[in-house]
Structures are given as structure tokens and as C-alpha cells.
Design a protein around this motif. Structure first.
Motif, PDB file in Angstrom:
ATOM      1  N   ALA A 118       0.834  -1.212   0.000  1.00 16.32           N
ATOM      2  CA  ALA A 118       0.000   0.000   0.000  1.00 16.32           C
ATOM      3  C   ALA A 118       0.863   1.254   0.000  1.00 16.32           C
ATOM      4  O   ALA A 118       0.590   2.203  -0.739  1.00 16.32           O
ATOM      5  CB  ALA A 118      -0.940  -0.008   1.199  1.00 16.32           C
ATOM      6  N   GLY A 119       1.898   1.270   0.788  1.00 18.20           N
ATOM      7  CA  GLY A 119       2.762   2.447   0.871  1.00 18.20           C
ATOM      8  C   GLY A 119       3.501   2.734  -0.413  1.00 18.20           C
ATOM      9  O   GLY A 119       3.575   3.888  -0.861  1.00 18.20           O
ATOM     10  N   VAL A 120       4.054   1.717  -1.032  1.00 20.28           N
ATOM     11  CA  VAL A 120       4.759   1.921  -2.302  1.00 20.28           C
ATOM     12  C   VAL A 120       3.761   2.351  -3.376  1.00 20.28           C
ATOM     13  O   VAL A 120       4.039   3.250  -4.171  1.00 20.28           O
ATOM     14  CB  VAL A 120       5.536   0.649  -2.725  1.00 20.28           C
ATOM     15  CG1 VAL A 120       6.137   0.819  -4.105  1.00 20.28           C
ATOM     16  CG2 VAL A 120       6.627   0.333  -1.710  1.00 20.28           C
ATOM     17  N   THR A 121       2.580   1.745  -3.366  1.00 23.03           N
ATOM     18  CA  THR A 121       1.541   2.139  -4.317  1.00 23.03           C
ATOM     19  C   THR A 121       1.207   3.616  -4.142  1.00 23.03           C
ATOM     20  O   THR A 121       1.148   4.369  -5.117  1.00 23.03           O
ATOM     21  CB  THR A 121       0.278   1.272  -4.130  1.00 23.03           C
ATOM     22  OG1 THR A 121       0.624  -0.097  -4.380  1.00 23.03           O
ATOM     23  CG2 THR A 121      -0.836   1.690  -5.066  1.00 23.03           C
ATOM     24  N   ALA A 122       0.987   4.046  -2.898  1.00 23.79           N
ATOM     25  CA  ALA A 122       0.662   5.449  -2.627  1.00 23.79           C
ATOM     26  C   ALA A 122       1.786   6.385  -3.057  1.00 23.79           C
ATOM     27  O   ALA A 122       1.525   7.518  -3.472  1.00 23.79           O
ATOM     28  CB  ALA A 122       0.347   5.643  -1.146  1.00 23.79           C
ATOM     29  N   GLY A 123       3.021   5.908  -2.980  1.00 22.09           N
ATOM     30  CA  GLY A 123       4.154   6.719  -3.416  1.00 22.09           C
ATOM     31  C   GLY A 123       4.212   6.898  -4.921  1.00 22.09           C
ATOM     32  O   GLY A 123       4.878   7.812  -5.416  1.00 22.09           O
ATOM     33  N   LEU A 124       3.498   6.045  -5.656  1.00 25.88           N
ATOM     34  CA  LEU A 124       3.531   6.085  -7.117  1.00 25.88           C
ATOM     35  C   LEU A 124       2.318   6.753  -7.748  1.00 25.88           C
ATOM     36  O   LEU A 124       2.271   6.905  -8.968  1.00 25.88           O
ATOM     37  CB  LEU A 124       3.642   4.652  -7.665  1.00 25.88           C
ATOM     38  CG  LEU A 124       4.943   3.912  -7.374  1.00 25.88           C
ATOM     39  CD1 LEU A 124       4.817   2.440  -7.773  1.00 25.88           C
ATOM     40  CD2 LEU A 124       6.104   4.574  -8.097  1.00 25.88           C
TER      41      LEU A 124
END
Length: 164
Positions: free
Chosen positions: A75-81
Motif C-alpha cells: 500500500a505504501g509503495v503504491t501510494a508513493g507512485l
């Protein structure tokens, strides 16, 4: 499920996550919200994640639900993208019963938001409902379906306890 373009992406880190994440898929289908489920690992398939998130908006995705266990960086990496809403579902892990997943999902640096839900199946279901609530802001028909769904849930609760 609707034949409209997919509006919600349900992603998870591994096949074993599907047993919990299908609760999001189920509630989205009940509300006639077009969705897709994909296995995308932030650690094992980072290029797949980058490609998926990079094409999401142009494909019509408006909300991404991301579920993962243990390190739970999906979720965090997705939100960063992306600037699309990302709803994080921490999943139970063998060593810490999902507490590690919860902390990894909820502890985001300021500026990279992830709406975080309960651990496991309940969290996945609520993430699906939250995605519906977001989409219902601009879709009166969906708003009516969501209102009816919630009313049906309330109607299932007895007023007084029953002998079993």
C-alpha cells in the motif's frame, strides 16, 4: 458486476492473501462496482507494481485497495507512485498475527497517505465499502445502492436477543 471500465483495483502481495482480499472483491461486486484483482508484490515484482500503478488512471481506475502481510509495503509503495486514493489492508502474518502488517501499513510519512483498515477479511470488506463511498460521491445510482446495502445490513440486526 458492471460492464463499465474497471474503477477499483484490488491488489495483493501473494496468492495466499486472496482468502482475505476476496471480501473486498465480493462487496464491490454486490454493489455493481467494476473491479479487478491482481497479485503484485512490492518486493518480488516491483516492475509489475510500477506498470500497474502507472497505467491505472488512464485505464479508469479511481481507487486502489492494496492488501499485504508481514512487511506490508504494498500500500505504501503504491501510494508513493500515484495520487489516486490507496486503501491499505494489513493481512495476518504468522509471526505477529498481523500487528507487523498493521504498523507497516499505517505508519506512512507525512505527504504519502494510505487509508488503513482492520487486519484481514473485515478490513478488506470495509476497504471495499470505503471505495464504494468514495465513488458514490459522484455517482447517484451507486449512492442509492450503497444506502440500500447499508439498510439491508441494519435490517439483519434483531432488536432483542433471541433464544437459540
Amino acid at each position: 458486476m458492471s460492464t463499465d471500465p474497471v474503477t477499483v483495483g484490488v491488489i495483493m502481495g501473494s496468492q495466499s492473501d486472496w482468502s482475505a482480499m476476496k471480501a473486498a472483491n465480493t462487496v464491490l461486486a454486490e454493489l455493481e462496482i467494476s473491479n479487478e484483482a491482481r497479485i503484485i508484490s512490492a518486493h518480488r515484482t516491483p516492475e509489475r507494481l510500477h506498470d500497474y500503478v502507472g497505467s491505472a488512471r488512464e485505464r479508469g481506475i479511481k481507487v486502489i485497495i492494496a492488501g499485504a502481510g508481514a512487511a506490508a509495503h504494498l500500500a505504501g509503495v503504491t501510494a508513493g507512485l500515484t495520487t489516486l486514493p490507496v486503501l491499505g489492508v494489513p493481512l495476518e502474518s504468522a509471526s505477529l498475527k498481523g500487528l507487523d502488517s498493521l504498523l507497516a501499513t499505517v505508519q506512512m510519512p507525512g505527504g504519502i497517505p494510505v487509508a488503513t483498515f482492520a487486519i484481514g477479511k473485515s478490513g478488506a470488506k470495509n476497504a471495499g465499502l470505503f471505495a464504494a463511498a468514495i465513488l458514490a460521491l459522484e455517482d447517484p445510482a451507486l449512492s442509492d445502492r450503497l444506502t440500500a446495502w447499508r439498510a439491508a445490513q441494519a435490517a439483519k440486526v434483531p432488536f432483542a436477543p433471541q433464544d437459540e
